[in-house]
Scaffold this motif. Structure first.
Motif, PDB file in Angstrom:
ATOM      1  N   UNK A 118       0.840  -1.203   0.000  1.00 49.73           N
ATOM      2  CA  UNK A 118       0.000   0.000   0.000  1.00 49.73           C
ATOM      3  C   UNK A 118       0.872   1.249   0.000  1.00 49.73           C
ATOM      4  N   UNK A 119       0.473   2.227  -0.803  1.00 51.45           N
ATOM      5  CA  UNK A 119       1.260   3.456  -0.910  1.00 51.45           C
ATOM      6  C   UNK A 119       0.398   4.588  -1.461  1.00 51.45           C
ATOM      7  N   UNK A 120       0.924   5.806  -1.356  1.00 44.95           N
ATOM      8  CA  UNK A 120       0.320   6.973  -2.002  1.00 44.95           C
ATOM      9  C   UNK A 120       1.084   7.241  -3.288  1.00 44.95           C
ATOM     10  N   UNK A 121       0.350   7.337  -4.392  1.00 47.43           N
ATOM     11  CA  UNK A 121       0.984   7.570  -5.698  1.00 47.43           C
ATOM     12  C   UNK A 121       1.168   9.066  -5.925  1.00 47.43           C
ATOM     13  N   UNK A 122       2.281   9.417  -6.562  1.00 47.16           N
ATOM     14  CA  UNK A 122       2.579  10.815  -6.851  1.00 47.16           C
ATOM     15  C   UNK A 122       2.847  11.008  -8.337  1.00 47.16           C
ATOM     16  N   UNK A 123       2.244  12.059  -8.917  1.00 49.49           N
ATOM     17  CA  UNK A 123       2.527  12.457 -10.295  1.00 49.49           C
ATOM     18  C   UNK A 123       2.781  13.955 -10.293  1.00 49.49           C
ATOM     19  N   UNK A 124       3.916  14.357 -10.854  1.00 52.59           N
ATOM     20  CA  UNK A 124       4.272  15.779 -10.899  1.00 52.59           C
ATOM     21  C   UNK A 124       3.815  16.425 -12.197  1.00 52.59           C
ATOM     22  N   UNK A 125       3.321  17.650 -12.093  1.00 51.57           N
ATOM     23  CA  UNK A 125       3.007  18.499 -13.248  1.00 51.57           C
ATOM     24  C   UNK A 125       3.753  19.808 -13.003  1.00 51.57           C
ATOM     25  N   UNK A 126       4.893  19.957 -13.671  1.00 50.47           N
ATOM     26  CA  UNK A 126       5.802  21.058 -13.351  1.00 50.47           C
ATOM     27  C   UNK A 126       6.167  21.842 -14.603  1.00 50.47           C
ATOM     28  N   UNK A 127       5.661  23.083 -14.731  1.00 52.31           N
ATOM     29  CA  UNK A 127       6.028  23.939 -15.852  1.00 52.31           C
ATOM     30  C   UNK A 127       4.842  24.355 -16.690  1.00 52.31           C
ATOM     31  N   UNK A 128       5.139  25.006 -17.792  1.00 47.27           N
ATOM     32  CA  UNK A 128       4.095  25.490 -18.691  1.00 47.27           C
ATOM     33  C   UNK A 128       3.457  24.326 -19.426  1.00 47.27           C
ATOM     34  N   UNK A 129       2.149  24.301 -19.454  1.00 46.77           N
ATOM     35  CA  UNK A 129       1.405  23.197 -20.054  1.00 46.77           C
ATOM     36  C   UNK A 129       1.367  23.369 -21.571  1.00 46.77           C
TER      37      UNK A 129
END
Length: 333
Positions: free
Chosen positions: A83-94
């Motif tokens: 079991x874990x918490x998932x992380x996804x980064x959104x960093x910068x201009x889209x």
């Protein structure tokens, strides 16, 4: 006669000695010239070597520093078992080279599909960008939430979550930010330049050939077409309305009744909480530990190497500057 012969022999000897002296002198000059040329070549080789070494060191240093500028408040694990918490980064201009919608969506899908995922955190640090790519990520988040109803998604805003960045955050179950984060900027912008007056002063004329009366209405070298400008403003208003509808759908009755929320103004995290734009103050580590209850975080973000990222951003930056100078497109920024 003997005297003449002696005189002739003496002259010949003198000439021979003169030629020998001349030959020795030229030999010395030639030797010095070859030595100087050889030394010059050696100097050039060393100069080129040190130039290449300096350039390589600078390139490497810039790449390392560039990669080190991302700030993480969590220690992530590469082992997704359990079991874990998932992380996804959104960093910068889209859509501007920093953030590609397909890459973000791929990370989100992987996070939701892992059987050990208890919750997903989308960590956002973005001033906005493409409304199309922002909308794509927003819609995909809604789809994943509907498909995996047992897995909540939390958006965590770091330095900034504005325009397209906030558009995406609005699709989350809950939004968190730091008290000093910049949040909101719910609006649409299209900007450019006009060079008509400068061209008149320089005596330069513009020759543009189009098929379609409105095809060149954003041309900065021509006068503004008032009818086309009205139609363009209607397009911007439509996209703004879509943005507002998406925020209202995501936030619901958590938003306070204040028209300024949709004026394009940006708010601090503390102000955003009072306006209902976010649900609480906290980092990704805080959300994983206190909200999700699963402190172990597994990172599902797809990332480029530092050198790949630097090379890509350099090329995209040049292209974006040219496009901006010519006054094209609109952005949620």
């Amino acid at each position: 006669m003997d005297d003449k012969w002696r005189e002739s022999s003496s002259e010949a000897a003198s000439e021979g000695e003169g030629r020998m002296e001349s030959d020795r002198a030229w030999g010395l000059v030639e030797s010095l010239a070859k030595g100087a040329l050889l030394e010059q070549r050696r100097s050039r080789r060393w100069s080129n070597f040190f130039k290449l070494l300096t350039f390589g060191w600078l390139f490497f240093s810039v790449a390392v520093i560039y990669n080190a500028t991302s700030i993480s408040d969590v220690a992530v694990s590469a082992d997704g078992s359990g079991s874990h918490t998932a992380l996804v980064d959104l960093d910068g201009q889209i859509g501007g080279g920093d953030v590609d919608a397909d890459t973000v969506v791929t990370g989100l899908r992987s996070a939701f599909e892992d059987p050990g995922t208890k919750a997903v955190i989308l960590r956002i640090n973005s001033p906005g960008g493409s409304p199309v790519q922002s909308g794509y990520i927003y819609d995909e988040i809604l789809r994943l939430r509907d498909t995996h109803k047992e897995i909540p998604l939390y958006a965590v805003i770091m330095d900034i979550g504005a325009s397209g960045g906030y558009y995406i955050a609005a699709a989350a179950d809950e939004i968190y930010a730091d008290k000093a984060s910049l949040v909101g900027s719910i609006g649409v912008i299209s900007s450019g330049f006009g060079f008509v007056g400068a061209m008149d002063k320089l005596g330069v004329s513009r020759r543009t050939y189009t098929s379609g009366e409105n095809k060149a209405f954003l041309d900065p070298f021509q006068n503004v077409d008032k009818d086309a400008a009205v139609l363009w403003q209607q397009s911007l208003d439509t996209i703004h309305r879509q943005f507002i509808d998406a925020v209202k759908a995501g936030r619901g009755d958590r938003l306070v009744d204040d028209a300024d929320i949709f004026s394009g103004m940006v708010w601090s995290g503390e102000q955003a909480k009072k306006l209902g734009l976010i649900d609480g103050l906290g980092s990704a580590g805080y959300v994983a530990r206190e909200v999700v209850g699963e402190e172990e975080i597994v990172d599902y973000t797809s990332r480029l190497s530092p050198l790949e990222k630097f090379a890509r951003d350099f090329g995209v930056g040049v292209s974006a500057t040219l496009v901006e100078a010519l006054g094209g497109g609109f952005q949620l920024m």
